[in-house]
Write a protein that holds these residues in place. Sequence first.
Motif, mmCIF file in Angstrom:
data_model
loop_
_atom_site.group_PDB
_atom_site.id
_atom_site.type_symbol
_atom_site.label_atom_id
_atom_site.label_comp_id
_atom_site.label_asym_id
_atom_site.label_seq_id
_atom_site.Cartn_x
_atom_site.Cartn_y
_atom_site.Cartn_z
ATOM 1 N N LEU A 32 0.836 -1.197 0.000
ATOM 2 C CA LEU A 32 0.000 0.000 0.000
ATOM 3 C C LEU A 32 0.876 1.253 0.000
ATOM 4 O O LEU A 32 0.631 2.195 -0.757
ATOM 5 C CB LEU A 32 -0.921 0.005 1.218
ATOM 6 N N HIS A 33 1.913 1.256 0.811
ATOM 7 C CA HIS A 33 2.829 2.396 0.876
ATOM 8 C C HIS A 33 3.454 2.648 -0.490
ATOM 9 O O HIS A 33 3.549 3.798 -0.942
ATOM 10 C CB HIS A 33 3.902 2.139 1.932
ATOM 11 N N LYS A 34 3.859 1.579 -1.165
ATOM 12 C CA LYS A 34 4.459 1.719 -2.487
ATOM 13 C C LYS A 34 3.468 2.348 -3.467
ATOM 14 O O LYS A 34 3.823 3.245 -4.237
ATOM 15 C CB LYS A 34 4.938 0.368 -3.013
ATOM 16 N N ALA A 35 2.221 1.880 -3.443
ATOM 17 C CA ALA A 35 1.199 2.435 -4.348
ATOM 18 C C ALA A 35 0.958 3.916 -4.050
ATOM 19 O O ALA A 35 0.841 4.739 -4.969
ATOM 20 C CB ALA A 35 -0.101 1.649 -4.230
ATOM 21 N N LEU A 36 0.904 4.272 -2.774
ATOM 22 C CA LEU A 36 0.688 5.671 -2.393
ATOM 23 C C LEU A 36 1.889 6.534 -2.778
ATOM 24 O O LEU A 36 1.730 7.657 -3.252
ATOM 25 C CB LEU A 36 0.421 5.777 -0.886
ATOM 26 N N LEU A 37 3.076 5.997 -2.590
ATOM 27 C CA LEU A 37 4.292 6.722 -2.957
ATOM 28 C C LEU A 37 4.339 6.972 -4.464
ATOM 29 O O LEU A 37 4.652 8.089 -4.914
ATOM 30 C CB LEU A 37 5.523 5.936 -2.503
ATOM 31 N N LEU A 69 2.767 10.215 4.373
ATOM 32 C CA LEU A 69 3.142 8.813 4.220
ATOM 33 C C LEU A 69 4.067 8.327 5.332
ATOM 34 O O LEU A 69 4.259 7.118 5.502
ATOM 35 C CB LEU A 69 3.799 8.594 2.858
ATOM 36 N N HIS A 70 4.632 9.254 6.098
ATOM 37 C CA HIS A 70 5.525 8.876 7.202
ATOM 38 C C HIS A 70 4.792 8.005 8.217
ATOM 39 O O HIS A 70 5.411 7.140 8.848
ATOM 40 C CB HIS A 70 6.108 10.102 7.887
ATOM 41 N N ASN A 71 3.491 8.232 8.399
ATOM 42 C CA ASN A 71 2.717 7.415 9.348
ATOM 43 C C ASN A 71 2.799 5.933 8.999
ATOM 44 O O ASN A 71 2.904 5.090 9.887
ATOM 45 C CB ASN A 71 1.255 7.848 9.374
ATOM 46 N N ILE A 72 2.735 5.626 7.714
ATOM 47 C CA ILE A 72 2.802 4.225 7.295
ATOM 48 C C ILE A 72 4.198 3.683 7.544
ATOM 49 O O ILE A 72 4.354 2.572 8.064
ATOM 50 C CB ILE A 72 2.421 4.059 5.810
ATOM 51 N N SER A 73 5.205 4.461 7.202
ATOM 52 C CA SER A 73 6.589 4.032 7.427
ATOM 53 C C SER A 73 6.824 3.731 8.899
ATOM 54 O O SER A 73 7.421 2.705 9.253
ATOM 55 C CB SER A 73 7.570 5.117 6.976
ATOM 56 N N GLU A 74 6.347 4.609 9.762
ATOM 57 C CA GLU A 74 6.524 4.420 11.203
ATOM 58 C C GLU A 74 5.777 3.182 11.696
ATOM 59 O O GLU A 74 6.276 2.450 12.549
ATOM 60 C CB GLU A 74 6.063 5.662 11.954
ATOM 61 N N PHE A 75 4.607 2.934 11.152
ATOM 62 C CA PHE A 75 3.836 1.753 11.531
ATOM 63 C C PHE A 75 4.607 0.484 11.162
ATOM 64 O O PHE A 75 4.720 -0.444 11.973
ATOM 65 C CB PHE A 75 2.472 1.784 10.840
ATOM 66 N N VAL A 76 5.146 0.450 9.957
ATOM 67 C CA VAL A 76 5.905 -0.719 9.509
ATOM 68 C C VAL A 76 7.156 -0.906 10.378
ATOM 69 O O VAL A 76 7.502 -2.036 10.744
ATOM 70 C CB VAL A 76 6.268 -0.621 8.012
ATOM 71 N N VAL A 77 7.807 0.183 10.740
ATOM 72 C CA VAL A 77 8.989 0.094 11.615
ATOM 73 C C VAL A 77 8.604 -0.536 12.950
ATOM 74 O O VAL A 77 9.330 -1.388 13.478
ATOM 75 C CB VAL A 77 9.643 1.478 11.813
ATOM 76 N N ARG A 78 7.464 -0.158 13.515
ATOM 77 C CA ARG A 78 7.013 -0.735 14.799
ATOM 78 C C ARG A 78 6.750 -2.236 14.648
ATOM 79 O O ARG A 78 7.077 -3.029 15.534
ATOM 80 C CB ARG A 78 5.752 -0.035 15.321
#
Length: 149
Positions: A32-37, A69-78
């Motif tokens: 999803l992050h890739k598609a949004l990016l 999009l940082h919210n998604i990145s942070e979620f994946v990091v967690r």
Amino acid sequence: MTSGSPNALHREGDDTGAREKMVALRGALLRLHKALLEMERRDYEREHGVVNVGELFRLVVDDAQFSWLHNISEFVVRIDEALTGKAPVGPADADTAFDLARKMFTPTESGDTFQKQYFAAIQRDPAVVMEHAELARLFSQTLPKEKKE
């Protein structure tokens, strides 16, 4: 007890089902992050011209258009931290991750800033719609028993 790969489906000490759910959630969020990016990149390039990979990286980190999009990145990091950390992954960890993801990825015009941006993205990009549908399918497959009935 640490594991080098958050993609590993099995790790000693972890609840296998919980770990598999978190790995599946991680994969869905990355797609999803890739598609949004890609959507944001196309929008940016329409206005400013083509950017190379290095410029895109800078934009993702520093430009306001990409900041949501940082919210998604942070979620994946967690999730990665949970999957590679010393503590074993259990059902409560997967339940918490899914509960938070369900809340975060509820597209609505009246929600928080992320939810509004996400709602708008779903309205304008078919690739985002497809990835959202996959995420929704994953959510429905992982509902607690009392919510399925």
